[in-house]
Design a protein around this motif. Sequence first.
Motif, PDB file in Angstrom:
ATOM      1  N   LYS A   1     -15.098 -28.629 -39.113  1.00 31.97           N
ATOM      2  CA  LYS A   1     -13.695 -28.282 -39.239  1.00 31.97           C
ATOM      3  C   LYS A   1     -13.287 -27.303 -38.138  1.00 31.97           C
ATOM      4  CE  LYS A   1     -13.528 -28.884 -44.265  1.00 31.97           C
ATOM      5  NZ  LYS A   1     -13.235 -28.234 -45.571  1.00 31.97           N
ATOM      6  N   TRP A   2     -11.998 -27.298 -37.829  1.00 24.54           N
ATOM      7  CA  TRP A   2     -11.475 -26.406 -36.800  1.00 24.54           C
ATOM      8  C   TRP A   2     -10.839 -25.175 -37.435  1.00 24.54           C
ATOM      9  CZ3 TRP A   2     -11.926 -26.383 -31.586  1.00 24.54           C
ATOM     10  CH2 TRP A   2     -12.482 -27.533 -31.001  1.00 24.54           C
ATOM     11  N   MET A   3     -11.032 -24.023 -36.818  1.00 25.90           N
ATOM     12  CA  MET A   3     -10.434 -22.779 -37.280  1.00 25.90           C
ATOM     13  C   MET A   3      -9.587 -22.212 -36.149  1.00 25.90           C
ATOM     14  SD  MET A   3     -12.241 -19.348 -38.891  1.00 25.90           S
ATOM     15  CE  MET A   3     -13.304 -19.072 -37.472  1.00 25.90           C
ATOM     16  N   LYS A   4      -8.376 -21.806 -36.477  1.00 21.37           N
ATOM     17  CA  LYS A   4      -7.482 -21.180 -35.503  1.00 21.37           C
ATOM     18  C   LYS A   4      -7.314 -19.711 -35.851  1.00 21.37           C
ATOM     19  CE  LYS A   4      -2.767 -21.302 -33.628  1.00 21.37           C
ATOM     20  NZ  LYS A   4      -1.447 -21.990 -33.680  1.00 21.37           N
ATOM     21  N   MET A   5      -7.518 -18.859 -34.864  1.00 21.21           N
ATOM     22  CA  MET A   5      -7.333 -17.415 -35.038  1.00 21.21           C
ATOM     23  C   MET A   5      -6.189 -16.984 -34.138  1.00 21.21           C
ATOM     24  SD  MET A   5     -11.374 -16.478 -35.108  1.00 21.21           S
ATOM     25  CE  MET A   5     -11.771 -17.881 -34.051  1.00 21.21           C
ATOM     26  N   LYS A   6      -5.064 -16.650 -34.758  1.00 19.58           N
ATOM     27  CA  LYS A   6      -3.857 -16.352 -33.996  1.00 19.58           C
ATOM     28  C   LYS A   6      -3.890 -14.949 -33.414  1.00 19.58           C
ATOM     29  CE  LYS A   6      -0.870 -19.396 -36.762  1.00 19.58           C
ATOM     30  NZ  LYS A   6       0.365 -19.463 -37.594  1.00 19.58           N
ATOM     31  N   GLY A   7      -3.542 -14.867 -32.143  1.00 23.31           N
ATOM     32  CA  GLY A   7      -3.340 -13.573 -31.504  1.00 23.31           C
ATOM     33  C   GLY A   7      -4.579 -12.732 -31.322  1.00 23.31           C
TER      34      GLY A   7
ATOM     35  N   GLY B   1      -3.223 -18.880 -24.633  1.00 20.61           N
ATOM     36  CA  GLY B   1      -2.027 -18.216 -25.142  1.00 20.61           C
ATOM     37  C   GLY B   1      -2.308 -17.158 -26.185  1.00 20.61           C
ATOM     38  N   GLY B   2      -3.476 -16.541 -26.128  1.00 17.24           N
ATOM     39  CA  GLY B   2      -3.818 -15.491 -27.082  1.00 17.24           C
ATOM     40  C   GLY B   2      -4.392 -15.990 -28.391  1.00 17.24           C
ATOM     41  N   ASP B   3      -4.407 -17.322 -28.602  1.00 14.35           N
ATOM     42  CA  ASP B   3      -4.975 -17.902 -29.818  1.00 14.35           C
ATOM     43  C   ASP B   3      -6.355 -18.492 -29.520  1.00 14.35           C
ATOM     44  OD1 ASP B   3      -2.640 -17.272 -31.181  1.00 14.35           O
ATOM     45  OD2 ASP B   3      -1.739 -19.246 -30.807  1.00 14.35           O
ATOM     46  N   VAL B   4      -7.239 -18.407 -30.500  1.00 14.93           N
ATOM     47  CA  VAL B   4      -8.584 -18.960 -30.361  1.00 14.93           C
ATOM     48  C   VAL B   4      -8.757 -20.110 -31.347  1.00 14.93           C
ATOM     49  CG1 VAL B   4     -11.051 -18.510 -30.628  1.00 14.93           C
ATOM     50  CG2 VAL B   4      -9.579 -16.780 -29.575  1.00 14.93           C
ATOM     51  N   TYR B   5      -9.202 -21.247 -30.838  1.00  9.20           N
ATOM     52  CA  TYR B   5      -9.498 -22.425 -31.650  1.00  9.20           C
ATOM     53  C   TYR B   5     -11.007 -22.645 -31.571  1.00  9.20           C
ATOM     54  CZ  TYR B   5      -4.489 -23.396 -30.979  1.00  9.20           C
ATOM     55  OH  TYR B   5      -3.114 -23.317 -30.932  1.00  9.20           O
ATOM     56  N   GLN B   6     -11.675 -22.670 -32.724  1.00 14.29           N
ATOM     57  CA  GLN B   6     -13.127 -22.798 -32.717  1.00 14.29           C
ATOM     58  C   GLN B   6     -13.584 -23.808 -33.757  1.00 14.29           C
ATOM     59  OE1 GLN B   6     -15.575 -19.272 -32.082  1.00 14.29           O
ATOM     60  NE2 GLN B   6     -16.839 -19.857 -33.820  1.00 14.29           N
ATOM     61  N   LYS B   7     -14.430 -24.722 -33.317  1.00 14.47           N
ATOM     62  CA  LYS B   7     -14.987 -25.717 -34.221  1.00 14.47           C
ATOM     63  C   LYS B   7     -16.120 -25.089 -35.021  1.00 14.47           C
ATOM     64  CE  LYS B   7     -16.316 -30.600 -34.131  1.00 14.47           C
ATOM     65  NZ  LYS B   7     -16.610 -31.758 -33.233  1.00 14.47           N
TER      66      LYS B   7
END
Length: 290
Positions: free
Chosen positions: A132-138, A121-127
Motif C-alpha cells: 500500500k502507498w502512504m502519503k505524508m503531507k508537508g 512539493g514537500g509531500d512524501v509518497y512511500q510504498k
Amino acid sequence: MKWLGKMMMLIFMLAVGVGCSADEEAKESKKEQVTEVKEDAPRTLEEVVKRASAEMAKLEGARYSVVGEQMFDVKVDEQQKKIKTMTDMKMNYTQNPLALSMKGEVSADEKKIPVEAYMVGGDVYQKQPEGKWMKMKGVGTESQAKAQTASDSLQHVQTILEEIQKEESEAITMEETDQHFIIDISLAGSEDQYMLDYFERQVVEMLGPQLRQAQLPVKDEEVKLEKVNERIYINKENLQQEKLDKTMEIEIKNKQIQLSGRQKMTITYEGEFVEEITVPQKVREATENK
C-alpha cells in the motif's frame, strides 16, 4: 504479537530512510575549473571542505546507487528476534525544484520487499511493505532530501569543525591518496556526544514524521545514536564527492519496544540527473483522501 507487524514497518523505514548523509557534486567540471584546482589545489581539511562544498552548490541533479546491510535486535512484548536486512536502491535527486525519487528493494527473512518513494512539493509518497502507498503531507524538507541522497556530510563537517578544533578532537581527520581526499568522521562515546546529538537530530527529523504517520509507538526522544562513522571520498582533480561509506549504530527503547541495530551503507554517485521528478498518477490516485 500486536506490534510485530508495525516493528517490521519500523525496520523497513530504518533500512530505507536512515544512514544516507553526505555531499554529492554531480556536475562535470569545466576545463578551466579543473586547471584552477590543479594550480591552486587545497591541502588542509578546511580548504577541501570549503572548495568541495562550493562545487556541491553547482549541483542541478544527480543519480546515486545505495547498497547497505542492517542488523537489528528486536524485543517486543517480551519476545526477541534478530533481523537482518539488505538494501539495494537507485535514487534520483534534483535541487531546484527540490525533489527525490527512489526505487529498489529491501531483503529481509529471505523475502524481497519492493522499495519505491517520491518526495515532491514537500509531500512524501512511500510504498509500504504490504504494497500500500502512504502519503505524508508537508514533511519533505530540504534536509530530508539531502540526507536521503548523501548531500549534507560536508555541511556536517563544516558545522562541527570549529567545535572539534576547540576541543582538540580527532573525530574528523583527512588523508590523501593519489586520486582522493578521504575525510573520516568517527563519533562514539560521551566525548563526542554533542556531535552525536547533531547527527541524531538529522535522523529524527527524517524518521519522526514517518513514525507518527504509521502510528508507531516511538517518540522522537526515544531514538538514540550510539555511534557514527563516515568516510567521504572526494576526487582530487575536480573536487567532486564520489562515494560515501557510512556505519551507524541506533537504539530505540520504550516500555513496548526495544530495538538496537547496526547499519552499513555505501552511496555512490553515478552521474548527473537533469530530468523532472514527478509522482506517477497511479500513486497519487492510491493516496487520495488518505
